[in-house]
Every structure is written in C-alpha cells, then in structure tokens.
Design an enzyme around this catalytic site. Structure first.
Site, PDB file in Angstrom:
ATOM      1  N   HIS A 118       0.825  -1.220   0.000  1.00  0.00           N
ATOM      2  CA  HIS A 118       0.000   0.000   0.000  1.00  0.00           C
ATOM      3  C   HIS A 118       0.850   1.256   0.000  1.00  0.00           C
ATOM      4  O   HIS A 118       0.337   2.355   0.224  1.00  0.00           O
ATOM      5  CB  HIS A 118      -0.963   0.009   1.206  1.00  0.00           C
ATOM      6  CG  HIS A 118      -2.078  -0.980   1.071  1.00  0.00           C
ATOM      7  ND1 HIS A 118      -2.957  -1.270   2.087  1.00  0.00           N
ATOM      8  CD2 HIS A 118      -2.455  -1.758   0.035  1.00  0.00           C
ATOM      9  CE1 HIS A 118      -3.830  -2.179   1.679  1.00  0.00           C
ATOM     10  NE2 HIS A 118      -3.540  -2.498   0.441  1.00  0.00           N
ATOM     11  N   CYS A 126       4.470  14.086  -7.655  1.00  0.00           N
ATOM     12  CA  CYS A 126       3.583  15.107  -8.257  1.00  0.00           C
ATOM     13  C   CYS A 126       2.541  14.406  -9.117  1.00  0.00           C
ATOM     14  O   CYS A 126       2.875  13.534  -9.930  1.00  0.00           O
ATOM     15  CB  CYS A 126       4.431  16.044  -9.140  1.00  0.00           C
ATOM     16  SG  CYS A 126       3.438  17.081 -10.216  1.00  0.00           S
ATOM     17  N   CYS A 129       3.392  15.662 -13.125  1.00  0.00           N
ATOM     18  CA  CYS A 129       4.581  15.212 -13.891  1.00  0.00           C
ATOM     19  C   CYS A 129       5.258  14.009 -13.227  1.00  0.00           C
ATOM     20  O   CYS A 129       6.267  13.512 -13.706  1.00  0.00           O
ATOM     21  CB  CYS A 129       5.589  16.368 -13.975  1.00  0.00           C
ATOM     22  SG  CYS A 129       6.374  16.761 -12.399  1.00  0.00           S
TER      23      CYS A 129
HETATM   24  C1  BV8 Z   1      -8.090  -2.070  -5.816  1.00  0.00           C
HETATM   25  C2  BV8 Z   1      -4.307   3.910   2.093  1.00  0.00           C
HETATM   26  C3  BV8 Z   1      -8.489  -2.468  -8.094  1.00  0.00           C
HETATM   27  C4  BV8 Z   1      -2.945   3.887   2.639  1.00  0.00           C
HETATM   28  C5  BV8 Z   1      -5.809   2.009   2.212  1.00  0.00           C
HETATM   29  C6  BV8 Z   1     -15.806  -5.117  -2.813  1.00  0.00           C
HETATM   30  C7  BV8 Z   1     -15.176  -6.346  -2.702  1.00  0.00           C
HETATM   31  C8  BV8 Z   1     -13.807  -6.448  -2.832  1.00  0.00           C
HETATM   32  C9  BV8 Z   1     -13.032  -5.332  -3.072  1.00  0.00           C
HETATM   33  C10 BV8 Z   1     -13.662  -4.118  -3.148  1.00  0.00           C
HETATM   34  C11 BV8 Z   1     -15.027  -3.995  -3.042  1.00  0.00           C
HETATM   35  N1  BV8 Z   1     -15.336  -2.683  -3.173  1.00  0.00           N
HETATM   36  C12 BV8 Z   1     -14.193  -1.967  -3.375  1.00  0.00           C
HETATM   37  C13 BV8 Z   1     -13.191  -2.831  -3.371  1.00  0.00           C
HETATM   38  C14 BV8 Z   1     -11.801  -2.553  -3.551  1.00  0.00           C
HETATM   39  C15 BV8 Z   1     -11.196  -1.942  -2.270  1.00  0.00           C
HETATM   40  C16 BV8 Z   1     -11.571  -2.707  -1.036  1.00  0.00           C
HETATM   41  O1  BV8 Z   1     -11.001  -3.742  -0.752  1.00  0.00           O
HETATM   42  N2  BV8 Z   1     -12.534  -2.177  -0.262  1.00  0.00           N
HETATM   43  C17 BV8 Z   1     -12.923  -2.885   0.946  1.00  0.00           C
HETATM   44  C18 BV8 Z   1     -12.989  -1.927   2.120  1.00  0.00           C
HETATM   45  C19 BV8 Z   1     -14.248  -3.587   0.671  1.00  0.00           C
HETATM   46  N3  BV8 Z   1      -9.792  -2.074  -2.503  1.00  0.00           N
HETATM   47  C20 BV8 Z   1      -9.173  -1.152  -3.241  1.00  0.00           C
HETATM   48  O2  BV8 Z   1      -9.700  -0.140  -3.682  1.00  0.00           O
HETATM   49  C21 BV8 Z   1      -7.712  -1.446  -3.523  1.00  0.00           C
HETATM   50  N4  BV8 Z   1      -7.481  -1.279  -4.933  1.00  0.00           N
HETATM   51  O3  BV8 Z   1      -8.866  -2.933  -5.502  1.00  0.00           O
HETATM   52  O4  BV8 Z   1      -7.752  -1.768  -7.120  1.00  0.00           O
HETATM   53  C22 BV8 Z   1      -9.685  -1.625  -8.340  1.00  0.00           C
HETATM   54  C23 BV8 Z   1      -9.498  -0.484  -9.102  1.00  0.00           C
HETATM   55  C24 BV8 Z   1     -10.620   0.291  -9.383  1.00  0.00           C
HETATM   56  C25 BV8 Z   1     -11.894  -0.059  -8.867  1.00  0.00           C
HETATM   57  C26 BV8 Z   1     -12.044  -1.197  -8.044  1.00  0.00           C
HETATM   58  C27 BV8 Z   1     -10.947  -1.988  -7.793  1.00  0.00           C
HETATM   59  C28 BV8 Z   1      -6.821  -0.473  -2.769  1.00  0.00           C
HETATM   60  C29 BV8 Z   1      -6.789  -0.890  -1.323  1.00  0.00           C
HETATM   61  C30 BV8 Z   1      -5.828   0.014  -0.539  1.00  0.00           C
HETATM   62  C31 BV8 Z   1      -6.637   1.079   0.129  1.00  0.00           C
HETATM   63  N5  BV8 Z   1      -5.756   1.927   0.920  1.00  0.00           N
HETATM   64  N6  BV8 Z   1      -5.151   2.970   2.857  1.00  0.00           N
HETATM   65  C32 BV8 Z   1      -3.015   4.520   3.995  1.00  0.00           C
HETATM   66  O5  BV8 Z   1      -3.479   5.676   4.099  1.00  0.00           O
HETATM   67  O6  BV8 Z   1      -2.615   3.844   4.937  1.00  0.00           O
HETATM   68  S1  BV8 Z   1      -6.737   0.880   3.081  1.00  0.00           S
HETATM   69  C33 BV8 Z   1      -6.421   0.828   4.735  1.00  0.00           C
HETATM   70  O7  BV8 Z   1      -6.955  -0.444   5.190  1.00  0.00           O
HETATM   71  C34 BV8 Z   1      -4.941   0.764   5.077  1.00  0.00           C
HETATM   72  O8  BV8 Z   1      -4.087   0.774   3.944  1.00  0.00           O
HETATM   73  C35 BV8 Z   1      -4.786  -0.573   5.764  1.00  0.00           C
HETATM   74  O9  BV8 Z   1      -3.573  -1.077   5.405  1.00  0.00           O
HETATM   75  C36 BV8 Z   1      -5.895  -1.352   5.184  1.00  0.00           C
HETATM   76  C37 BV8 Z   1      -6.277  -2.567   5.978  1.00  0.00           C
HETATM   77  O10 BV8 Z   1      -6.544  -2.170   7.307  1.00  0.00           O
HETATM   78  P1  BV8 Z   1      -5.737  -2.959   8.469  1.00  0.00           P
HETATM   79  O11 BV8 Z   1      -4.292  -2.728   8.266  1.00  0.00           O
HETATM   80  O12 BV8 Z   1      -6.214  -4.354   8.547  1.00  0.00           O
HETATM   81  O13 BV8 Z   1      -6.160  -2.129   9.751  1.00  0.00           O
HETATM   82  P2  BV8 Z   1      -7.581  -2.198  10.503  1.00  0.00           P
HETATM   83  O14 BV8 Z   1      -7.649  -1.007  11.400  1.00  0.00           O
HETATM   84  O15 BV8 Z   1      -8.680  -2.467   9.535  1.00  0.00           O
HETATM   85  O16 BV8 Z   1      -7.462  -3.503  11.426  1.00  0.00           O
HETATM   86  C38 BV8 Z   1      -6.510  -3.519  12.469  1.00  0.00           C
HETATM   87  C39 BV8 Z   1      -6.504  -4.940  13.013  1.00  0.00           C
HETATM   88  O17 BV8 Z   1      -5.504  -5.007  14.029  1.00  0.00           O
HETATM   89  C40 BV8 Z   1      -7.816  -5.332  13.678  1.00  0.00           C
HETATM   90  O18 BV8 Z   1      -8.176  -6.641  13.231  1.00  0.00           O
HETATM   91  C41 BV8 Z   1      -7.491  -5.349  15.172  1.00  0.00           C
HETATM   92  O19 BV8 Z   1      -8.220  -6.344  15.849  1.00  0.00           O
HETATM   93  C42 BV8 Z   1      -6.042  -5.709  15.138  1.00  0.00           C
HETATM   94  N7  BV8 Z   1      -5.269  -5.282  16.312  1.00  0.00           N
HETATM   95  C43 BV8 Z   1      -5.513  -4.275  17.178  1.00  0.00           C
HETATM   96  N8  BV8 Z   1      -4.535  -4.243  18.110  1.00  0.00           N
HETATM   97  C44 BV8 Z   1      -3.651  -5.236  17.794  1.00  0.00           C
HETATM   98  C45 BV8 Z   1      -4.108  -5.892  16.644  1.00  0.00           C
HETATM   99  N9  BV8 Z   1      -3.463  -6.941  16.097  1.00  0.00           N
HETATM  100  C46 BV8 Z   1      -2.324  -7.344  16.683  1.00  0.00           C
HETATM  101  N10 BV8 Z   1      -1.805  -6.756  17.784  1.00  0.00           N
HETATM  102  C47 BV8 Z   1      -2.437  -5.705  18.364  1.00  0.00           C
HETATM  103  N11 BV8 Z   1      -1.926  -5.143  19.467  1.00  0.00           N
HETATM  104 ZN    ZN Z   2       5.136  18.223 -11.304  1.00  0.00          ZN
END
Ligand code: BV8
Ligand code: ZN
Length: 244
Positions: A118, A126, A129
């Site tokens: 990610h 940019c 460009c």
């Molecule tokens: C794409 C930006 C092709 C970076 C992020 C329907 C079905 C399937 C897919 C889709 C759909 N509708 C839309 C989609 C596609 C979409 C998607 O998956 N949506 C989901 C929500 C349904 N995906 C995309 O768009 C991806 N691209 O598919 O391209 C495409 C192109 C065009 C049109 C369609 C498709 C791009 C995905 C990347 C998105 N970018 N962030 C940033 O700013 O960081 S997502 C965001 O969520 C972060 O990147 C993060 O990495 C990601 C996952 O979250 P987690 O890391 O799991 O964090 P979260 O808080 O959710 O969970 C934390 C966990 O830790 C919990 O389980 C908790 O219990 C646990 N925890 C807590 N404490 C602890 C712990 N574990 C261990 N120890 C602890 N102490």
């Molecule tokens: Zn530029």
C-alpha cells in the site's frame, strides 16, 4: 507452547514463510489502527480521505491527514512484534514480509525483504509530472506544489487505485509458495491484500492468524492465536528458533 504441534513438526531452516501485516502490528508502537474503536477511521470515513477524488476536492485536508500521521510515526519506535518479524529473516532462508502498513516501522526494525503493497508515507510524487519528492520533511498543512504547478501527493495506494503490478504479483507468488502463512494484525477486509492468506491456504500453506479479535479469515485459519502481536510474535519466533 503457542504454535500447534502439527505446525512445529514441519519446521526446518528451509521452511518458506510469508507474513501479511496490517495496522494492528503498529498499535503497540502507539500508532492508531484504522477500524478499531480508537482508530483513524472513527474520526474520518475512508471515503473522505484515502481516495484520489477526496484529494482533488480537498487536497489540504487529505495532505494534512498524512502530515498528522507522519508526525505520529516520526515519534514512535518499532515494537517487539516488528523486531520478531525481522528476526525471522535471520533464522530462515525464505521469508517474505507483505505489509499493508505505510509507516516504515518494519524497515526500521531491520526487516529487509518487504513488499509495501500500500506504499509508504515517506514517499511522495507530483500528480501531474510524477516528479518524486521522497523523504522530504514538508512543513505545514498546505498541500505542496511541484515546480510544474502540480499537486504533490503521498505515495500510498488509495481506495479504487491499482496496487503496483510487480509488487502484488510478488506477494501472490510468495503466498502461493509458502509452507506457513502468518496473517498478523489485519482486519482482513481490504482487497486484494485480504486475498493473500486465502490464496496461500488454497496452495497448501498452513495459515496462522494472530489478532486480539476474530476476523473474516479466522474460521479459515489452521490456527487462530488470540492476542497482541507485540506479545505473541516474540514467543512464536523463540519456538520456531528452537525447532531448527
Ligand atoms: C483495488 C491507504 C483495483 C494507505 C488504504 C468489494 C469487494 C472487494 C473489493 C472491493 C469492493 N469494493 C471496493 C473494493 C476494492 C477496495 C476494497 O477492498 N474495499 C474494501 C474496504 C471492501 N480495494 C481497493 O480499492 C484497492 N485497490 O482494488 O484496485 C480496483 C481499481 C478500481 C476499482 C475497483 C478496484 C486499494 C486498497 C488500498 C486502500 N488503501 N489505505 C493509507 O493511508 O494507509 S486501506 C487501509 O486499510 C490501510 O491501507 C490498511 O492497510 C488497510 C487494511 O486495514 P488494516 O491494516 O487491517 O487495519 P484495521 O484497522 O482495519 O485492522 C486492524 C486490526 O488489528 C484489527 O483486526 C485489530 O483487531 C487488530 N489489532 C488491534 N490491536 C492489535 C491488533 N493486532 C495485533 N496486535 C495488536 N496489538
Ligand atoms: Zn510536477
């Protein structure tokens, strides 16, 4: 013992290990996750911030959110979970770390073979460009402008954006050739990352999930270890080290 015996029995120096991490791995470093009760998404909705449209309609808001996240990450350190994962690379010949995290903490903990699927918030470019503005400490909350007049954005993958082709192919290759796949600290909701553990298991890997709470992956895992990665991972690495 933490790992089940049927997993430990298969361990050798040649065991192929793949690990997928999410924001939960950085929680014990003091970095908020996205979807926990105190997570980043509680204040903002993903649609508002982590997508290109949001950036174009409100560049300062989105840029400032990443500046806020950079300020947090700059002040924190990797935790024992990050170091344990880095240790795996020293113990085993084939280890691939696939992270959804953009906070650089795995690299700072010493991991080398990392696929940052990610992106990384220390990198920017940019939108007009594509000139790179990496590892520059921008001041203030206003979105920077490139020499060409274009807006500078963080080099992270937003919703609706494609992941780097080469990177995601390498990630699926590592998952599909793994003997053991660890899914650690991720809610397993975001695709295509969330498909990696499934693909690993379908290709014959043992799937181990480490998380304080269950996820959509839990019922599919060969072993679910409920707990914090900063506490569990060092114990698991000790057990694995004793096996080889
Ligand atoms: C794409 C930006 C092709 C970076 C992020 C329907 C079905 C399937 C897919 C889709 C759909 N509708 C839309 C989609 C596609 C979409 C998607 O998956 N949506 C989901 C929500 C349904 N995906 C995309 O768009 C991806 N691209 O598919 O391209 C495409 C192109 C065009 C049109 C369609 C498709 C791009 C995905 C990347 C998105 N970018 N962030 C940033 O700013 O960081 S997502 C965001 O969520 C972060 O990147 C993060 O990495 C990601 C996952 O979250 P987690 O890391 O799991 O964090 P979260 O808080 O959710 O969970 C934390 C966990 O830790 C919990 O389980 C908790 O219990 C646990 N925890 C807590 N404490 C602890 C712990 N574990 C261990 N120890 C602890 N102490
Ligand atoms: Zn530029």
């Amino acid at each position: 013992m933490i790992l089940n015996n049927d997993i430990l029995e298969r361990i050798s120096k040649e065991t192929r290990i793949a690990i997928l991490t999410g924001a939960g791995v950085s929680k014990e470093s003091g970095v908020a996750t996205f979807r926990d009760e105190d997570g980043l998404w509680q204040k903002f909705r993903p649609e508002e911030l982590a997508n290109f449209q949001a950036f174009i309609s409100n560049p300062d808001l989105v840029w400032d959110w990443y500046q806020y996240r950079r300020s947090i990450v700059r002040d924190v350190k990797p935790n024992p979970g990050h170091y344990a994962i880095a240790e795996l690379e020293r113990l085993f010949a084939h280890v691939t770390l696939i992270t959804q995290n953009v906070d650089n903490l795995h690299g700072r903990a010493g991991s080398r073979n990392i696929l940052e699927i990610h992106g990384n918030i220390d990198r920017n470019y940019c939108i007009s460009c594509r000139k790179r503005y990496d590892n520059i400490e921008f001041k203030g909350s206003k979105v920077p402008q490139c020499e060409c007049g274009g807006l500078v954005r963080p080099d992270v993958v937003w919703f609706g954006e494609m992941l780097a082709e080469e990177m995601i192919q390498q990630a699926f290759k590592a998952a599909e050739s793994a003997d053991i796949f660890f899914s650690v600290g991720t809610s397993a909701l975001v695709y295509p990352a969330a498909h990696l553990p499934i693909s690993a298991k379908q290709s014959g890997a043992l799937l181990v999930e480490i998380n304080p709470s269950e996820t959509p992956l839990t019922h599919y895992a060969d072993q679910f270890i409920r707990g914090k990665s900063g506490e569990i991972l060092p114990e698991i690495v000790k057990e694995l080290a004793n096996q080889i």
